[in-house]
Design an enzyme around this catalytic site. Structure first.
Site, PDB file in Angstrom:
ATOM      1  N   LEU A 108      24.141  47.723 -10.919  1.00  0.00           N
ATOM      2  CA  LEU A 108      23.869  47.179  -9.596  1.00  0.00           C
ATOM      3  C   LEU A 108      22.599  47.875  -9.134  1.00  0.00           C
ATOM      4  O   LEU A 108      22.483  49.102  -9.265  1.00  0.00           O
ATOM      5  CB  LEU A 108      25.013  47.478  -8.621  1.00  0.00           C
ATOM      6  CG  LEU A 108      26.331  46.745  -8.856  1.00  0.00           C
ATOM      7  CD1 LEU A 108      27.378  47.180  -7.835  1.00  0.00           C
ATOM      8  CD2 LEU A 108      26.147  45.233  -8.788  1.00  0.00           C
ATOM      9  N   ASP A 109      21.625  47.114  -8.614  1.00  0.00           N
ATOM     10  CA  ASP A 109      20.375  47.752  -8.233  1.00  0.00           C
ATOM     11  C   ASP A 109      20.571  48.640  -7.004  1.00  0.00           C
ATOM     12  O   ASP A 109      21.638  48.673  -6.386  1.00  0.00           O
ATOM     13  CB  ASP A 109      19.249  46.731  -8.046  1.00  0.00           C
ATOM     14  CG  ASP A 109      19.476  45.780  -6.882  1.00  0.00           C
ATOM     15  OD1 ASP A 109      19.970  46.225  -5.834  1.00  0.00           O
ATOM     16  OD2 ASP A 109      19.154  44.589  -7.011  1.00  0.00           O
ATOM     17  N   LEU A 110      19.522  49.383  -6.677  1.00  0.00           N
ATOM     18  CA  LEU A 110      19.591  50.406  -5.631  1.00  0.00           C
ATOM     19  C   LEU A 110      20.173  49.886  -4.319  1.00  0.00           C
ATOM     20  O   LEU A 110      20.997  50.548  -3.681  1.00  0.00           O
ATOM     21  CB  LEU A 110      18.189  50.974  -5.394  1.00  0.00           C
ATOM     22  CG  LEU A 110      18.073  52.137  -4.407  1.00  0.00           C
ATOM     23  CD1 LEU A 110      18.744  53.391  -4.964  1.00  0.00           C
ATOM     24  CD2 LEU A 110      16.603  52.418  -4.087  1.00  0.00           C
TER      25      LEU A 110
END
Length: 257
Positions: free
Chosen positions: A117-119
């Site tokens: 999951l991106d930042l």
């Protein structure tokens, strides 16, 4: 004709990278890098190729430390908060999911995230101690659905969202089938639910931005049959063994079709 009985040839074993991934040391690709760096040995002798075949991890060391035999496969649900990197370390000092585990006192062995999951994306992140299972779950060919809810700003119709069912091409990159539905709307603000199976990098954000929407919040709510439910941000929960066993049976049965 000789009366001696024929004996079966002994099994060749598994590649060391597969066994070490299964034991939770690292992913296969990471193990291959570790071998190239001379960090892995058997009975004190450095292993030089990831093609090495073994029947067990007996006598195998990583950085001089003995590797334990693989533990049974386990799975955890984690509510990843915004601002945490899905990475083991970040040289610029940003917070990683492993920092979150330490800060919350999560009692975990060495675990690996399934997918990323991106930042700025929050929600369900599955964790496992089994590198081979991780890889199996991540492969696009596995076709495991992931569902997201996105809070967006802009104009979009249900008809536009339904067009995503046949896939779309953005800047030369083709994104596969997405089942998207418009949820509650207030003016130009709305929630959109999307279910997809590929999970390319930043896929949901790019597709929604392609439709002219600004994404202010993105939450993954499920991965296969495993749901975020009411997990608090930063919280980790163990998936019941029976639920994991039943999922793997269905998953492996589907793969054989």
């Amino acid at each position: 004709m000789s009366g001696a009985q024929e004996t079966e040839a002994p099994a060749k074993g598994d590649r060391i990278a597969k066994l070490l991934a299964r034991s939770g040391v690292a992913s296969r690709r990471e193990v291959e890098r570790m071998i190239a760096d001379g960090r892995i040995a058997k009975d004190g002798e450095t292993i030089t190729t990831p093609a090495t075949l073994l029947h067990s991890l007996h006598g195998i060391t990583v950085d001089g430390k003995m590797v334990k035999q693989p533990e049974p496969t386990k799975l955890w649900r984690f509510h990843k908060p915004v601002g945490a990197l899905t990475a083991e370390r970040d040289f610029s000092g940003r917070t990683t999911i492993y920092d979150v585990f330490k800060n919350t006192g999560a009692d975990l062995p060495r675990v690996m995230p399934i997918g990323r999951l991106d930042l700025n994306t929050e929600g369900l992140l599955l964790l496992t101690n089994d590198g081979a299972f991780k890889r199996q779950m991540e492969l696009p060919a596995s076709g495991i659905p992931r569902t997201y809810r996105a809070r967006t700003f802009g104009d979009v119709s249900q008809s536009q969202l339904e067009d995503l069912i046949s896939g779309t091409v953005i800047e030369g990159v083709r994104y596969g089938r997405i089942d998207a539905n418009l949820e509650r709307r207030t003016g130009k603000n709305q929630w959109v639910e999307l279910t997809l199976k590929e999970g390319k990098n930043r896929e949901v954000r790019r597709v929604l931005e392609h439709l002219g929407l600004q994404v202010s919040r993105l939450i993954r709510t499920s991965y296969g049959p495993f749901y975020l439910d009411d997990l608090a941000k930063g919280e980790v929960a163990t998936v019941r063994k029976i639920d994991l066993v039943n999922f793997r049976k269905r998953f492996e049965k589907a793969e054989k079709k």
